[in-house]
Design a protein around this motif. Structure first.
Motif, PDB file in Angstrom:
ATOM      1  N   TYR A  69       0.847  -1.199   0.000  1.00 36.51           N
ATOM      2  CA  TYR A  69       0.000   0.000   0.000  1.00 36.51           C
ATOM      3  C   TYR A  69       0.886   1.255   0.000  1.00 36.51           C
ATOM      4  O   TYR A  69       2.097   1.179   0.127  1.00 36.51           O
ATOM      5  CB  TYR A  69      -0.975  -0.008   1.169  1.00 36.51           C
ATOM      6  CG  TYR A  69      -1.755  -1.291   1.256  1.00 36.51           C
ATOM      7  CD1 TYR A  69      -2.741  -1.600   0.311  1.00 36.51           C
ATOM      8  CD2 TYR A  69      -1.484  -2.230   2.239  1.00 36.51           C
ATOM      9  CE1 TYR A  69      -3.440  -2.794   0.357  1.00 36.51           C
ATOM     10  CE2 TYR A  69      -2.174  -3.429   2.294  1.00 36.51           C
ATOM     11  CZ  TYR A  69      -3.148  -3.708   1.352  1.00 36.51           C
ATOM     12  OH  TYR A  69      -3.830  -4.879   1.395  1.00 36.51           O
ATOM     13  N   GLY A  70       0.242   2.383  -0.130  1.00 39.80           N
ATOM     14  CA  GLY A  70       1.012   3.619  -0.231  1.00 39.80           C
ATOM     15  C   GLY A  70       1.324   4.235   1.115  1.00 39.80           C
ATOM     16  O   GLY A  70       0.914   3.739   2.150  1.00 39.80           O
ATOM     17  N   GLU A  71       2.079   5.322   1.043  1.00 41.48           N
ATOM     18  CA  GLU A  71       2.315   6.100   2.263  1.00 41.48           C
ATOM     19  C   GLU A  71       1.005   6.673   2.781  1.00 41.48           C
ATOM     20  O   GLU A  71       0.089   6.941   2.012  1.00 41.48           O
ATOM     21  CB  GLU A  71       3.242   7.278   1.943  1.00 41.48           C
ATOM     22  CG  GLU A  71       4.692   6.917   1.993  1.00 41.48           C
ATOM     23  CD  GLU A  71       5.563   8.170   1.975  1.00 41.48           C
ATOM     24  OE1 GLU A  71       5.395   9.022   2.856  1.00 41.48           O
ATOM     25  OE2 GLU A  71       6.389   8.265   1.070  1.00 41.48           O
ATOM     26  N   ILE A  72       0.956   6.925   4.064  1.00 48.15           N
ATOM     27  CA  ILE A  72      -0.194   7.621   4.656  1.00 48.15           C
ATOM     28  C   ILE A  72      -0.306   8.982   3.968  1.00 48.15           C
ATOM     29  O   ILE A  72       0.660   9.746   3.934  1.00 48.15           O
ATOM     30  CB  ILE A  72       0.031   7.803   6.170  1.00 48.15           C
ATOM     31  CG1 ILE A  72      -0.225   6.502   6.911  1.00 48.15           C
ATOM     32  CG2 ILE A  72      -0.840   8.922   6.738  1.00 48.15           C
ATOM     33  CD1 ILE A  72      -1.685   6.128   7.066  1.00 48.15           C
ATOM     34  N   ASP A  73      -1.461   9.261   3.417  1.00 47.89           N
ATOM     35  CA  ASP A  73      -1.639  10.510   2.676  1.00 47.89           C
ATOM     36  C   ASP A  73      -3.129  10.837   2.649  1.00 47.89           C
ATOM     37  O   ASP A  73      -3.776  10.788   1.608  1.00 47.89           O
ATOM     38  CB  ASP A  73      -1.086  10.329   1.246  1.00 47.89           C
ATOM     39  CG  ASP A  73      -1.115  11.623   0.461  1.00 47.89           C
ATOM     40  OD1 ASP A  73      -1.251  12.705   1.083  1.00 47.89           O
ATOM     41  OD2 ASP A  73      -1.026  11.553  -0.780  1.00 47.89           O
ATOM     42  N   PRO A  74      -3.675  11.149   3.792  1.00 54.38           N
ATOM     43  CA  PRO A  74      -5.131  11.352   3.867  1.00 54.38           C
ATOM     44  C   PRO A  74      -5.545  12.618   3.127  1.00 54.38           C
ATOM     45  O   PRO A  74      -4.763  13.557   3.016  1.00 54.38           O
ATOM     46  CB  PRO A  74      -5.394  11.507   5.369  1.00 54.38           C
ATOM     47  CG  PRO A  74      -4.098  11.928   5.960  1.00 54.38           C
ATOM     48  CD  PRO A  74      -3.018  11.357   5.091  1.00 54.38           C
ATOM     49  N   PRO A  75      -6.781  12.634   2.605  1.00 55.43           N
ATOM     50  CA  PRO A  75      -7.297  13.873   2.025  1.00 55.43           C
ATOM     51  C   PRO A  75      -7.364  14.949   3.108  1.00 55.43           C
ATOM     52  O   PRO A  75      -7.483  14.643   4.293  1.00 55.43           O
ATOM     53  CB  PRO A  75      -8.701  13.479   1.555  1.00 55.43           C
ATOM     54  CG  PRO A  75      -9.061  12.266   2.334  1.00 55.43           C
ATOM     55  CD  PRO A  75      -7.768  11.557   2.624  1.00 55.43           C
ATOM     56  N   ARG A 126      -9.288  16.859   4.826  1.00 56.71           N
ATOM     57  CA  ARG A 126     -10.731  16.929   5.087  1.00 56.71           C
ATOM     58  C   ARG A 126     -10.988  17.754   6.334  1.00 56.71           C
ATOM     59  O   ARG A 126     -10.286  17.618   7.341  1.00 56.71           O
ATOM     60  CB  ARG A 126     -11.258  15.506   5.259  1.00 56.71           C
ATOM     61  CG  ARG A 126     -12.759  15.436   5.403  1.00 56.71           C
ATOM     62  CD  ARG A 126     -13.258  14.070   4.983  1.00 56.71           C
ATOM     63  NE  ARG A 126     -13.029  13.869   3.554  1.00 56.71           N
ATOM     64  CZ  ARG A 126     -12.829  12.684   2.983  1.00 56.71           C
ATOM     65  NH1 ARG A 126     -12.810  11.599   3.707  1.00 56.71           N
ATOM     66  NH2 ARG A 126     -12.642  12.611   1.685  1.00 56.71           N
TER      67      ARG A 126
END
Lengths: 408, 408
Positions: free
Chosen positions: B5-11, B13
């Protein structure tokens, strides 16, 4: 304005004790990401990814693989309070402080305790565990994989098979080994295994990974009790005695981590980000490579300590690879040595508990700290401190032996 | 290599629901500091500072003011399982989901439950609480300060006095109000109050501040049970029934936070850094200024919603300042509106539980999000979404009314 104290600005200390150890910088960076709502689709996707990543860390196919929001001890209590019904017989394998902790938690949960014990520094042979299971017919068997209090790792191959044959559920506390030694959930046949981040996973304390077999999940769902105010018609309460804790009710926690997303606690977002990154780092390195790195560090620590004329504690055959006990030499004040290590070298090594207090130090090389240079620096510093404290050490012997161990 | 999976990269929000909300960036930065051992003098100094800071946040002189390592719910359970002895009568003040949660936890702890209830959207007058105490003679009285499920704040002035006169201990769940409304522990005379970080404190979920009166501490120490393997001779076990949880045993947790530093769990270092920074930010702003900021945001939300032709839920006299319930208009699909808010505007507003599910939305303005521009943006977005969903809104009315509310 009254005192607000300064900004967080800890000394850059090398933590070479039995844990917590320094976190991997990538983990701390991941934890600085902004928050999301707990039912945001992006956040529930992170939860699902975390489940998938920890299945691999736990070497299991278990669907129910997730996080408990608390320290490693929270994971232990969640497992035991969910498995142990009042009056149930629980067999506990004890050979150190964390074995005692299991019996303490089981007692409070109302279990009837039977034990199979070994001296601190030894492990319990599987035949003795099997005999005890045959004798006491437990509902649950609980044991510790690596007990940092003694630095010994309990062999667990065969445990699940014996338990299944006897109709018992099994629990393993792998707090101190997860990510550093092989925690072979499925090969052991263990029903619940829990861990922590602050040892070989290279993260901060505060999140406890857990994995639960379908067999254990079925048992726990039979103790399900849905919370008032959010009850749903498709979730009937089970017939077995209700779990005595709400926070640690694994049935509710599984419902929260399932597609049902039934509200329970508010997931600790930042700790989840950290736990997810710990797993990504561990799996990118590769578990086998990671175990080998820990084993190399442990061998080098042991070789270095011995070359310095110190006596390593416990049984070589069952030594944890990530933490090493070593006797404090006669005439040396163990706490003065630890203080000098901290004050002069900014290195922390560990003290000990119970019968070993004042008798051994514990030197860890875990997670981000299971590295050649950190092992060498620690041995070099210890040599200087011991010399300053009047203990005769052959100069350079520890570091040289560790270098040689790495070279061979 | 399998999926990592990818790096933590939340929108990015904007969380304008009932919590969690966006953390203050300073809190997240503080949490990226490197770790320390839990008995390092620098770390225990941070623990002591955290105690001092939270005394002021809780408006109390209580010596025993610290953190529980878990989410806000962990703090609630620690308080109740430590106060409630098996068979003890516990009076619970209930007017929403979190009142129900208290009874759920007390039941599991083996308490005998009595309740004094109000409809969701109302509060319980202190006279009714006093009458109930006189009638049922409880050992413990438990209530919620701000119940986000109903958006109502229970008045608590006089509670402590009534409880003391009746020989009862009192507990208040202030998860949703701590740092946003006055949580007047000493003025209320409450014996234990717990909070969380993820609402008005502007931090992530995962650490629960708690404060304990000396009277409650004496009671809990009489239930003390020291852990095997680390027992010390100067700590005798008390005479009262042992607390049913190890992790939530406040006697052990107090011993850990005291000068004795008796080992219990491994303190969640990073969460402590965050909790400490939350308190520093709150106290630097000043509690009164902070409460006023939340109140201004709450007034503006309410004014804006009403100007848009919506009906605000519950009793104006007891409204929490940091979260506002509003009826979903007839013919409008509440979940579609929430989805549009999230997908088109990256704004989260809250759904509801139990009897209010599908009937109201909950709009929060808490901690770092209790700010004018965030309130205005949210109202403007809601207006556009309602218009798109066919609900007639006078354009600009909500934002204008909120601006006016701020100006007056």
């Amino acid at each position: 304005m009254p005192e607000l104290y300064g900004e967080i600005d800890p000394p850059q200390r090398l933590l070479m004790g039995p844990g917590p150890v320094n976190a991997h910088p990538r983990v701390l960076r991941a934890m600085s990401a902004d928050l999301l709502g707990q039912f945001d689709p992006e956040f529930t996707a992170y939860m699902n990814e975390t489940m998938a990543l920890y299945r691999r860390v736990f070497m299991t196919e278990n669907r129910w693989t997730m996080l408990i929001d608390g320290t490693a001890r929270a994971g232990i209590e969640a497992a035991l309070v969910s498995l142990v019904e009042p009056g149930a017989t629980v067999l506990i394998v004890r050979a150190g402080r964390f074995g005692l902790l299991l019996s303490e938690i089981v007692e409070r949960a109302g279990g009837r305790i039977e034990t199979v014990d070994a001296e601190w520094g030894a492990v319990v042979p599987m035949e003795r565990i099997a005999d005890a299971i045959a004798r006491v017919r437990p509902q649950v068997v609980a044991c510790v994989h690596g007990d940092t209090s003694t630095t010994m790792a309990q062999p667990l191959i065969g445990l699940g098979e014996i338990c299944r044959a006897a109709g018992a559920l099994s629990y393993v506390d792998a707090t101190a080994t997860l990510g550093g030694m092989a925690v072979e959930t499925d090969a052991w046949g263990a029903d619940i295994v829990t861990g922590g981040l602050q040892k070989c996973m290279g993260g901060p304390s505060g999140s406890a990974p857990i994995t639960i077999s379908d067999r254990a999940a079925d048992f726990i769902f039979a103790r399900r009790h849905t919370e008032k105010g959010i009850r749903r018609d498709d979730l009937s309460d089970g017939g077995r005695p209700r779990i005595a804790s709400n926070y640690f009710d694994l049935a509710m926690i599984m419902d929260y981590w399932s597609e049902k997303r039934l509200n329970h606690h508010t997931e600790a977002t930042t700790m989840l980000y950290g736990a997810r990154e710990c797993a990504r780092i561990a799996l990118a390195e590769g578990l086998e490579a990671r175990f080998a790195r820990h084993a190399a560090a442990g061998r080098a620590v042991t070789a270095g300590l011995r070359a310095m004329g110190l006596t390593v504690f416990g049984d070589d055959a069952y030594r944890m690879s990530n933490v090493t006990g070593v006797y404090i030499p006669d005439g040396v004040d163990g706490e003065r040595v630890r203080t000098r290590m901290r004050e002069d070298f900014e290195i922390e090594i560990g003290t000990a508990f119970g019968p070993l207090q004042g008798r051994i130090w514990r030197i860890g090389a875990m997670g981000y700290n299971a590295m050649k240079h950190k092992v060498l620096i620690t041995l070099g510093a210890l040599e200087a401190v011991l010399r300053a404290e009047g203990f005769p050490v052959k100069s350079g012997a520890g570091v040289d032996a560790a270098l040689e161990s790495y070279a061979s």
